[in-house]
Design a protein around this motif. Structure first.
Motif, short mmCIF file in Angstrom:
data_model
loop_
_atom_site.label_atom_id
_atom_site.label_comp_id
_atom_site.label_asym_id
_atom_site.label_seq_id
_atom_site.Cartn_x
_atom_site.Cartn_y
_atom_site.Cartn_z
N GLY A 9 47.23 40.11 32.51
CA GLY A 9 46.12 39.17 32.30
C GLY A 9 45.95 38.80 30.85
N ALA A 10 46.06 39.78 29.95
CA ALA A 10 45.92 39.50 28.52
C ALA A 10 47.06 38.62 28.03
CB ALA A 10 45.88 40.81 27.73
N VAL A 11 48.28 38.88 28.49
CA VAL A 11 49.43 38.06 28.06
C VAL A 11 49.29 36.63 28.59
CG1 VAL A 11 51.92 37.75 28.36
CG2 VAL A 11 51.02 39.98 27.75
N PHE A 62 43.10 31.72 34.16
CA PHE A 62 43.69 32.59 35.17
C PHE A 62 43.98 33.97 34.58
CE2 PHE A 62 47.46 34.23 37.44
CZ PHE A 62 46.89 34.38 38.70
N GLY A 63 44.48 34.00 33.35
CA GLY A 63 44.73 35.27 32.69
C GLY A 63 43.46 36.06 32.47
N VAL A 64 42.39 35.39 32.07
CA VAL A 64 41.10 36.07 31.90
C VAL A 64 40.60 36.60 33.24
CG1 VAL A 64 38.67 35.69 31.32
CG2 VAL A 64 40.47 34.82 29.81
N ALA A 65 40.77 35.82 34.30
CA ALA A 65 40.34 36.26 35.63
C ALA A 65 41.12 37.49 36.09
CB ALA A 65 40.50 35.12 36.64
N ALA A 69 39.37 41.07 36.72
CA ALA A 69 39.53 41.70 38.03
C ALA A 69 40.17 43.08 37.91
CB ALA A 69 40.37 40.81 38.94
N ALA A 70 41.13 43.21 36.99
CA ALA A 70 41.79 44.50 36.81
C ALA A 70 40.84 45.53 36.20
CB ALA A 70 43.02 44.34 35.93
#
Length: 76
Positions: A9-11, A62-65, A69-70
């Motif tokens: 997600g961070a990447v 999407f990466g932030v989501a 979520a993780a």
């Protein structure tokens, strides 16, 4: 597994933000890694022509989501 999704997600968020910056002005920092989506994926998808900035910002969201979520997954 939670840490892996956080990293992914961070990447993705970093690639989206960096791609948006690269689209507006040249981004020389870690260009091939952070701008892979912007320089390799978007030119190959014809329906994204003219919407490159929106595609990069969508990737960042999407990466932030994925990251959020993780972090909310309970590690039982």
């Amino acid at each position: 597994m939670r840490k892996a999704f956080q990293v992914v997600g961070a990447v993705l968020a970093l690639q989206g933000i960096s791609g948006a910056i690269d689209h507006l002005a040249v981004q020389p920092i870690m260009g091939i890694f952070l701008n892979a989506f912007n320089r390799l994926v978007i030119p190959r998808l014809g329906f994204l022509t003219g919407y490159e900035l929106y595609a990069n910002l969508t990737l960042a969201l999407f990466g932030v989501a994925v990251f959020v979520a993780a972090t909310r997954i309970n590690s039982s």
